[in-house]
Scaffold this motif. Structure first.
Motif, PDB file in Angstrom:
ATOM      1  N   PRO A 296       0.907  -1.302   0.150  1.00  0.00           N
ATOM      2  CA  PRO A 296       0.026  -0.023  -0.024  1.00  0.00           C
ATOM      3  C   PRO A 296       0.963   1.480  -0.006  1.00  0.00           C
ATOM      4  CG  PRO A 296      -0.804  -1.456   1.538  1.00  0.00           C
ATOM      5  CD  PRO A 296       0.505  -2.018   1.069  1.00  0.00           C
ATOM      6  N   ALA A 297       0.375   2.196  -0.571  1.00  0.00           N
ATOM      7  CA  ALA A 297       1.107   3.464  -0.872  1.00  0.00           C
ATOM      8  C   ALA A 297       1.366   4.128   0.407  1.00  0.00           C
ATOM      9  CB  ALA A 297       0.519   4.413  -1.912  1.00  0.00           C
ATOM     10  N   ARG A 298       2.524   5.067   0.686  1.00  0.00           N
ATOM     11  CA  ARG A 298       2.601   5.538   1.937  1.00  0.00           C
ATOM     12  C   ARG A 298       2.955   7.077   1.540  1.00  0.00           C
ATOM     13  NH1 ARG A 298       3.560   3.162   6.799  1.00  0.00           N
ATOM     14  NH2 ARG A 298       5.140   4.457   7.194  1.00  0.00           N
ATOM     15  N   ASP A 299       2.728   8.010   2.644  1.00  0.00           N
ATOM     16  CA  ASP A 299       3.277   9.481   2.198  1.00  0.00           C
ATOM     17  C   ASP A 299       4.440   9.383   2.353  1.00  0.00           C
ATOM     18  OD1 ASP A 299       0.269   9.999   2.238  1.00  0.00           O
ATOM     19  OD2 ASP A 299       0.269  10.462   4.175  1.00  0.00           O
ATOM     20  N   GLN A 300       5.371   8.663   2.934  1.00  0.00           N
ATOM     21  CA  GLN A 300       6.839   8.906   3.038  1.00  0.00           C
ATOM     22  C   GLN A 300       7.530   7.738   2.592  1.00  0.00           C
ATOM     23  OE1 GLN A 300       7.944   9.418   7.284  1.00  0.00           O
ATOM     24  NE2 GLN A 300       5.817   8.822   7.957  1.00  0.00           N
ATOM     25  N   PRO A 301       8.833   7.640   2.256  1.00  0.00           N
ATOM     26  CA  PRO A 301       9.442   6.541   1.892  1.00  0.00           C
ATOM     27  C   PRO A 301       9.472   5.338   2.987  1.00  0.00           C
ATOM     28  CG  PRO A 301      10.791   8.604   1.424  1.00  0.00           C
ATOM     29  CD  PRO A 301       9.796   8.779   2.388  1.00  0.00           C
ATOM     30  N   LEU A 302       9.857   4.284   2.439  1.00  0.00           N
ATOM     31  CA  LEU A 302       9.825   3.015   3.175  1.00  0.00           C
ATOM     32  C   LEU A 302      11.346   2.725   3.928  1.00  0.00           C
ATOM     33  CD1 LEU A 302       8.211   0.281   0.961  1.00  0.00           C
ATOM     34  CD2 LEU A 302       7.090   1.494   3.013  1.00  0.00           C
ATOM     35  N   ARG A 303      11.201   2.411   5.082  1.00  0.00           N
ATOM     36  CA  ARG A 303      12.312   2.053   5.759  1.00  0.00           C
ATOM     37  C   ARG A 303      12.487   0.548   5.819  1.00  0.00           C
ATOM     38  NH1 ARG A 303      12.893   2.206  11.402  1.00  0.00           N
ATOM     39  NH2 ARG A 303      15.247   2.313  11.136  1.00  0.00           N
ATOM     40  N   ILE A 304      13.730   0.185   5.093  1.00  0.00           N
ATOM     41  CA  ILE A 304      13.915  -1.246   4.496  1.00  0.00           C
ATOM     42  C   ILE A 304      15.003  -1.937   5.347  1.00  0.00           C
ATOM     43  CG2 ILE A 304      13.993  -2.742   2.505  1.00  0.00           C
ATOM     44  CD1 ILE A 304      12.488  -0.730   1.075  1.00  0.00           C
ATOM     45  N   LEU A 305      15.038  -2.976   5.823  1.00  0.00           N
ATOM     46  CA  LEU A 305      15.887  -3.580   6.287  1.00  0.00           C
ATOM     47  C   LEU A 305      16.437  -4.694   5.152  1.00  0.00           C
ATOM     48  CD1 LEU A 305      18.091  -4.508   8.484  1.00  0.00           C
ATOM     49  CD2 LEU A 305      16.304  -5.660   9.627  1.00  0.00           C
ATOM     50  N   ASP A 306      17.456  -4.924   4.765  1.00  0.00           N
ATOM     51  CA  ASP A 306      17.922  -5.941   3.600  1.00  0.00           C
ATOM     52  C   ASP A 306      18.857  -6.831   4.265  1.00  0.00           C
ATOM     53  OD1 ASP A 306      18.286  -7.397   1.749  1.00  0.00           O
ATOM     54  OD2 ASP A 306      18.907  -6.024   0.273  1.00  0.00           O
ATOM     55  N   VAL A 307      18.354  -8.120   4.809  1.00  0.00           N
ATOM     56  CA  VAL A 307      19.142  -8.932   5.505  1.00  0.00           C
ATOM     57  C   VAL A 307      19.989  -9.801   4.530  1.00  0.00           C
ATOM     58  CG1 VAL A 307      19.117 -10.618   7.342  1.00  0.00           C
ATOM     59  CG2 VAL A 307      17.789  -8.808   7.507  1.00  0.00           C
ATOM     60  N   GLY A 308      21.247 -10.275   4.556  1.00  0.00           N
ATOM     61  CA  GLY A 308      21.908 -10.903   3.456  1.00  0.00           C
ATOM     62  C   GLY A 308      21.902 -10.103   2.260  1.00  0.00           C
ATOM     63  N   CYS A 309      22.344  -8.904   2.398  1.00  0.00           N
ATOM     64  CA  CYS A 309      22.163  -8.046   1.320  1.00  0.00           C
ATOM     65  C   CYS A 309      23.184  -8.288  -0.124  1.00  0.00           C
ATOM     66  CB  CYS A 309      22.229  -6.406   1.482  1.00  0.00           C
ATOM     67  SG  CYS A 309      23.613  -5.811   2.566  1.00  0.00           S
ATOM     68  N   GLY A 310      24.142  -8.845   0.433  1.00  0.00           N
ATOM     69  CA  GLY A 310      25.235  -8.988  -0.475  1.00  0.00           C
ATOM     70  C   GLY A 310      25.962  -7.554  -0.971  1.00  0.00           C
ATOM     71  N   PRO A 311      26.160  -7.532  -2.379  1.00  0.00           N
ATOM     72  CA  PRO A 311      26.801  -6.219  -2.646  1.00  0.00           C
ATOM     73  C   PRO A 311      26.034  -5.189  -2.604  1.00  0.00           C
ATOM     74  CG  PRO A 311      27.281  -8.244  -4.140  1.00  0.00           C
ATOM     75  CD  PRO A 311      26.151  -8.820  -3.088  1.00  0.00           C
ATOM     76  N   GLY A 312      24.598  -5.434  -2.527  1.00  0.00           N
ATOM     77  CA  GLY A 312      23.476  -4.329  -2.361  1.00  0.00           C
ATOM     78  C   GLY A 312      22.795  -4.007  -3.532  1.00  0.00           C
ATOM     79  N   HIS A 313      22.875  -4.881  -4.595  1.00  0.00           N
ATOM     80  CA  HIS A 313      22.072  -4.373  -5.737  1.00  0.00           C
ATOM     81  C   HIS A 313      20.667  -4.246  -5.892  1.00  0.00           C
ATOM     82  CE1 HIS A 313      25.809  -5.158  -8.013  1.00  0.00           C
ATOM     83  NE2 HIS A 313      25.847  -6.345  -7.624  1.00  0.00           N
TER      84      HIS A 313
END
Length: 482
Positions: A275-292
């Motif tokens: 669902p759309a939100r008024d502000q950007p999402l705070r995202i936790l990327d676990v096992g993100c590797g190089p971060g692509h």
């Protein structure tokens, strides 16, 4: 440099003296050793070699007779181990039947001594028409060209010939190759090429004359062709991460798969469907590797915190924050909590206690937050067929990745999520990673279409990965605070 010649000999009593005599005069005194390896011949091969040495020669001749027949590949293994153990810098493989010209030894050695090559192959195909003029039978010439073309296509190499037995190697390079586990048969030569290509070594070809005399061919052509094509296919799969990596290793353990049908594509789609939100999402990327994946999400305006066991090049530039952590010990306090989305893509199967990890990830999201997780499907036809055939083994990556500690079917994955108090909001099925295998064009499109249809009809058999969007179950989400 310490240069030696390995003469592999079997039933070579009539040709061995002739071969040794043809070693160029100017080279003979420069060779550290000429090693004759008699592979348990039933004729007088060893006696001929000993008589040659006793008769007086200006080459340093060493003669070894095996107590049992080791095979063409096994004989080479013994010779290369000798070269490594005795400190040779260069070893040249010469056949005792005279099929390859000893007169070309200086040209075979020179590129390695000059530092321009790790291996030098004598090619009968560089001289256009020379192979046929030298007596190569038409069926062997045609077979050689067909196999060489197919092997170049599979490996990306550009060799003029894969099937010459005239070779020179830098011994330090051989020492780094796992050649001892290779075939004892005639496909050993192909496996060595594949290992050199897999290790990124430089191969140089030099033209050599073709000679076909009255020697007996000991190669079963059809069986040989089948073996070397199996080996070459193993190399192609190994370079994509499948198989143990005996003939090729994957260039990097983590590969970004951006196509819509891939697991990474499915993860990004599920985030886009939130669902759309008024502000950007705070995202936790676990096992993100190089971060692509993190980099794409940041481009969309979201704030991404990455976590992984090691810091890959460029990951801090692709994330807003990054933490090094061993997930077996849980998330570090510095990561924080209250995330809108927690991504656990291809992570859960890497830990010994996935139940504890998934519960902790649920605790890191805000009330009403979402976990997006993916796991490989052990029920996929690939591991099923290998297990049923008794061929189960670990791969470099993929479903049978050797770093995976746990395997999941869809049922066992769902049970894990239920036990963690999570409810599946959406489930997606990722298909075969054809882009990793380098299969494109019309063939790739056709295979992808078939795979998508099969995955839709029977996901537990054909889905390569399960990707799910999760929220806390109502009884967990609404439970009063203690």
């Amino acid at each position: 440099m310490k240069v030696g010649v390995l003469v592999v000999a079997y039933e070579a009593q009539d040709t061995l003296r002739w071969v040794l005599d043809r070693i160029p005069t100017e080279l003979r005194s420069q060779l550290a050793e000429v090693l004759v390896m008699d592979d348990h011949s039933s004729d007088r091969t060893t006696e001929v070699a000993r008589e040659y040495a006793a008769g007086g020669t200006d080459i340093a001749l060493t003669i070894v007779r095996h107590d049992q027949n080791l095979g063409y590949g096994g004989n080479q293994k013994a010779g290369y181990r000798y070269a490594i153990d005795h400190g040779w810098d260069v070893v040249v493989l010469l056949h005792g039947d005279g099929q390859y010209a000893p007169e070309k030894l200086p040209e075979m050695i020179e590129p390695i001594v000059a530092g321009d090559a790790d291996a030098v192959f004598g090619s009968r195909m560089l001289d256009r028409g020379g192979a046929r003029r030298g007596g190569m039978p038409l069926y062997k010439f045609v077979g050689n060209r067909i196999l060489t073309t197919a092997q170049n296509a599979l490996t990306g190499a550009g060799l003029s010939e894969w099937h010459s037995g005239y070779r020179a190697y830098r011994v330090s390079v051989l020492a780094d190759l796992a050649f001892v586990g290779n075939s004892n048969d005639f496909d050993f030569d192909t496996e060595i090429i594949l290992q050199l290509l897999g290790a990124g070594k430089k191969i140089v070809e030099v033209p050599i004359p073709t000679y076909y005399g009255d020697e007996i061919s000991r190669v079963n052509g059809l069986a040989y062709a089948a073996k070397i094509m199996v080996d070459t296919t193993r190399h192609r799969l190994g370079s994509a991460g499948f198989g143990r990596g005996d003939l090729a290793q994957v260039a990097e353990e983590y590969q970004f798969k951006p196509s819509p049908g891939s697991s990474h594509g499915k993860v990004l789609d599920l985030i886009a469907e939130l669902p759309a939100r008024d502000q950007p999402l705070r995202i936790l990327d676990v096992g993100c590797g190089p971060g692509h994946v993190a980099a794409i999400l940041r481009q969309q305006g979201h704030h991404v915190t990455g976590v992984d066991i090691a810091e890959s090049d460029g990951v801090r530039e692709r994330t807003d924050a990054f933490h090094v952590a061993d997930l077996e010990n849980g998330l570090p306090d510095a990561v924080g909590s209250g995330f809108d989305v927690v991504i656990a893509a291809d992570v859960i199967e890497h830990v010994a206690r996935p139940e504890s990890l998934i519960t902790e990830l649920a605790g890191a999201m805000r009330p009403g937050g979402t976990i997006i997780a993916s796991v490989p499907n052990f029920g996929h036809w690939y591991p099923r067929s290998r297990t049923a055939a008794g061929l189960f083994d670990y791969d470099q990556r993929g479903i049978l990745d050797r770093t995976h500690l746990r395997f999941f079917t869809r049922r066992s994955f769902r049970r894990l999520l239920d036990n963690a108090g999570l409810t599946t909001q959406a489930e997606r099925h990722a298909g075969l990673p054809l882009e990793v295998l380098g299969i494109g064009g019309l063939i790739g499109s056709a295979l992808a279409g078939v795979d998508r249809l099969a995955t839709r009809i029977w996901p537990t058999m054909f889905a390569y990965q399960f990707v799910v969007s999760l929220v806390a179950a109502p009884h967990v989400r609404d439970a009063p605070a203690p």
